[in-house]
Design a protein around this motif. Structure first.
Motif, mmCIF file in Angstrom:
data_model
loop_
_atom_site.group_PDB
_atom_site.id
_atom_site.type_symbol
_atom_site.label_atom_id
_atom_site.label_comp_id
_atom_site.label_asym_id
_atom_site.label_seq_id
_atom_site.Cartn_x
_atom_site.Cartn_y
_atom_site.Cartn_z
ATOM 1 N N LEU A 268 -10.311 -8.185 -4.224
ATOM 2 C CA LEU A 268 -10.362 -7.111 -3.225
ATOM 3 C C LEU A 268 -10.178 -5.722 -3.833
ATOM 4 C CD1 LEU A 268 -8.253 -8.678 -0.327
ATOM 5 C CD2 LEU A 268 -10.725 -8.264 -0.347
ATOM 6 N N VAL A 271 -13.096 -3.387 -3.640
ATOM 7 C CA VAL A 271 -13.375 -3.097 -2.227
ATOM 8 C C VAL A 271 -12.461 -1.977 -1.734
ATOM 9 C CG1 VAL A 271 -13.448 -4.050 0.099
ATOM 10 C CG2 VAL A 271 -14.093 -5.481 -1.845
ATOM 11 N N LEU A 272 -11.174 -2.055 -2.068
ATOM 12 C CA LEU A 272 -10.236 -1.002 -1.669
ATOM 13 C C LEU A 272 -10.591 0.333 -2.309
ATOM 14 C CD1 LEU A 272 -8.400 -3.360 -0.535
ATOM 15 C CD2 LEU A 272 -6.491 -1.874 -1.151
ATOM 16 N N GLU A 275 -13.529 1.769 -0.382
ATOM 17 C CA GLU A 275 -13.178 2.214 0.969
ATOM 18 C C GLU A 275 -12.332 3.480 0.924
ATOM 19 O OE1 GLU A 275 -12.904 1.891 5.317
ATOM 20 O OE2 GLU A 275 -14.351 1.758 3.676
ATOM 21 N N TYR A 328 -9.739 2.894 8.331
ATOM 22 C CA TYR A 328 -9.783 2.302 6.996
ATOM 23 C C TYR A 328 -9.954 0.802 7.159
ATOM 24 C CZ TYR A 328 -8.408 1.574 2.086
ATOM 25 O OH TYR A 328 -8.393 1.246 0.751
ATOM 26 N N ILE A 330 -11.585 -2.914 5.204
ATOM 27 C CA ILE A 330 -12.117 -3.529 3.983
ATOM 28 C C ILE A 330 -13.080 -4.673 4.297
ATOM 29 C CG2 ILE A 330 -10.152 -2.874 2.559
ATOM 30 C CD1 ILE A 330 -9.113 -5.765 2.862
ATOM 31 N N THR A 334 -18.943 -0.743 1.634
ATOM 32 C CA THR A 334 -18.262 0.538 1.427
ATOM 33 C C THR A 334 -18.966 1.459 0.440
ATOM 34 O OG1 THR A 334 -16.902 -0.554 -0.244
ATOM 35 C CG2 THR A 334 -15.991 -0.402 1.973
#
Length: 399
Positions: A268, A271-272, A275, A328, A330, A334
């Motif tokens: 992840l 991904v963070l 984003e 916000y 996930i 993004t």
């Protein structure tokens, strides 16, 4: 709407509301920088922002930018005359073909292959810094990690000696305060340092600075002014924006209750990062541009010789481009953002910034999966017309 340019006493997320309200109200907003210079802040949707960032009528020419800023400063009775630090003739403040020539000299140091070769050293620097952090007590992660890690990385890439990096950082912080009383002397001091480094005997010939000094393309070498402008750009942009991204990603992971989830699933991490770039980009506004002819932005007339910046945060949270854009999340694609710009001036160091931030977040979450935010309120954000990241990030690291 000067709040679109400066953080002031804003807290984290306040600038989101200001930017999104401004976008809903219209595309152009007259704002005044702390030094009195007037700038139009553009708040438009994602596709419109992309078009403007690539529009040749919005010039990045150093001479034109400095001429208009000096004209305004003189009308205000300001004694500030030297703008070479932030508005010198670097690749950031130039149009093609000059921009392409200058960019070509630096691009090899930041291509995908070169960035991946830096990964082991980035991991090593990150590990060394984290090893020195205390457990179970409040620390400021900005000072302890987010700033020094990218500063050491870019220092090694460019050839800034380790002993000088803290002093260079202090001058950059002062220079970016936007207060001419202190920013001008800091800019002068930093310029003096770069002059000594670039012309001295200690310069590492294998570093990027060393290669730029020696660069010769069919007899066309960088002038001293171009070298100095490149030094300002690469050192400032090479760590300041990454420090902001690291800070914002850690803040967002903790603020949205995602820390333990990322610790359990390292996949992840990218991904963070994406984003945060979309939703909470540390580069709040683009750098300055100036119109070369009259034009219209979403039906609003803009005269020739107008200074403007494009608000990147509001474009990233464009409700047309993203469902539930103000939140916000996930669980979305993004990649739709302009956090690194668009067009000819797309950020040269985007790959390095992503890699550094991913390494830090992965290392922190894996080592300290029970980390918590230690502040009683949202942290204050920076106070300049470009950046929007937390000044401090109080956390408690827990295994």
């Amino acid at each position: 709407m000067s709040e679109l340019l400066t953080g002031g006493d804003l807290r984290a997320r306040d600038h989101h509301r200001i930017e999104d309200d401004a976008r809903a109200a219209g595309p152009l907003h007259d704002a005044t920088r702390p030094d009195g210079v007037r700038v139009q802040v553009v708040t438009v949707g994602l596709e419109a922002a992309r078009k403007l960032l690539a529009d040749r009528r919005l010039s990045k020419d150093s001479d034109a930018l400095q001429r208009e800023i000096k004209r305004q400063l003189a009308a205000l009775g300001s004694t500030q005359t030297d703008l070479a630090g932030m508005f010198g003739p670097s690749m950031l403040n130039s149009d093609n073909p000059k921009h392409a020539r200058l960019r070509a000299l630096a691009v090899k140091a930041f291509n995908a292959e070169a960035v991946q070769q830096l990964a082991p050293r980035i991991e090593g620097i990150t590990g060394e810094l984290i090893d020195g952090l205390p457990l179970g007590e409040e620390i400021d992660l900005v000072r302890a990690l987010a700033v020094p890690m990218p500063l050491h990385v870019i220092g090694e890439v460019l050839g800034v000696p380790a002993r000088d990096r803290a002093g260079v950082r202090a001058l950059i912080e002062t220079m970016m305060s936007m207060d001419p009383e202190v920013s001008q002397p800091a800019s002068d001091a930093l310029g003096g340092y770069f002059h000594g480094l670039l012309t001295g005997d200690e310069l590492d010939e294998s570093s990027l600075f060393g290669r730029l000094v020696a660069a010769d393309d069919d007899g066309d070498r960088l002038s001293h002014d171009e070298l100095m402008a490149m030094a300002f750009l690469l050192v400032v942009a090479g760590h300041e924006t990454t420090a902001g991204l690291i800070t914002n990603v850690v803040h967002d992971a903790l603020d949205n209750g995602l820390w333990e989830k990322v610790a359990a699933d390292p996949g992840l991490v990218p991904v963070l990062v994406e984003e945060t770039l979309r939703h909470n980009n540390p580069v709040r506004n683009s750098t300055h541009r100036i119109t070369t002819e009259p034009l219209e932005i979403d039906g609003v007339a803009v005269p020739e010789n107008t200074l403007l910046v494009i608000n990147l945060g509001s474009a990233g949270r464009c409700p047309v481009a993203h469902e539930d854009a103000a939140r916000y999340r996930i669980d979305r694609a993004t990649t739709g953002h302009v956090a690194f710009g668009h067009g000819p001036h797309f950020c040269l160091g985007s790959g390095l910034a992503r890699l550094e931030t991913e390494i830090v977040l992965r290392e922190l979450t894996s080592r300290f999966p029970r980390t918590s935010y230690a502040g009683d309120e949202q942290p204050a954000v920076t106070e300049n017309d470009i950046m929007a990241s937390s000044k401090t990030l109080p956390v408690v690291l827990r295994r």
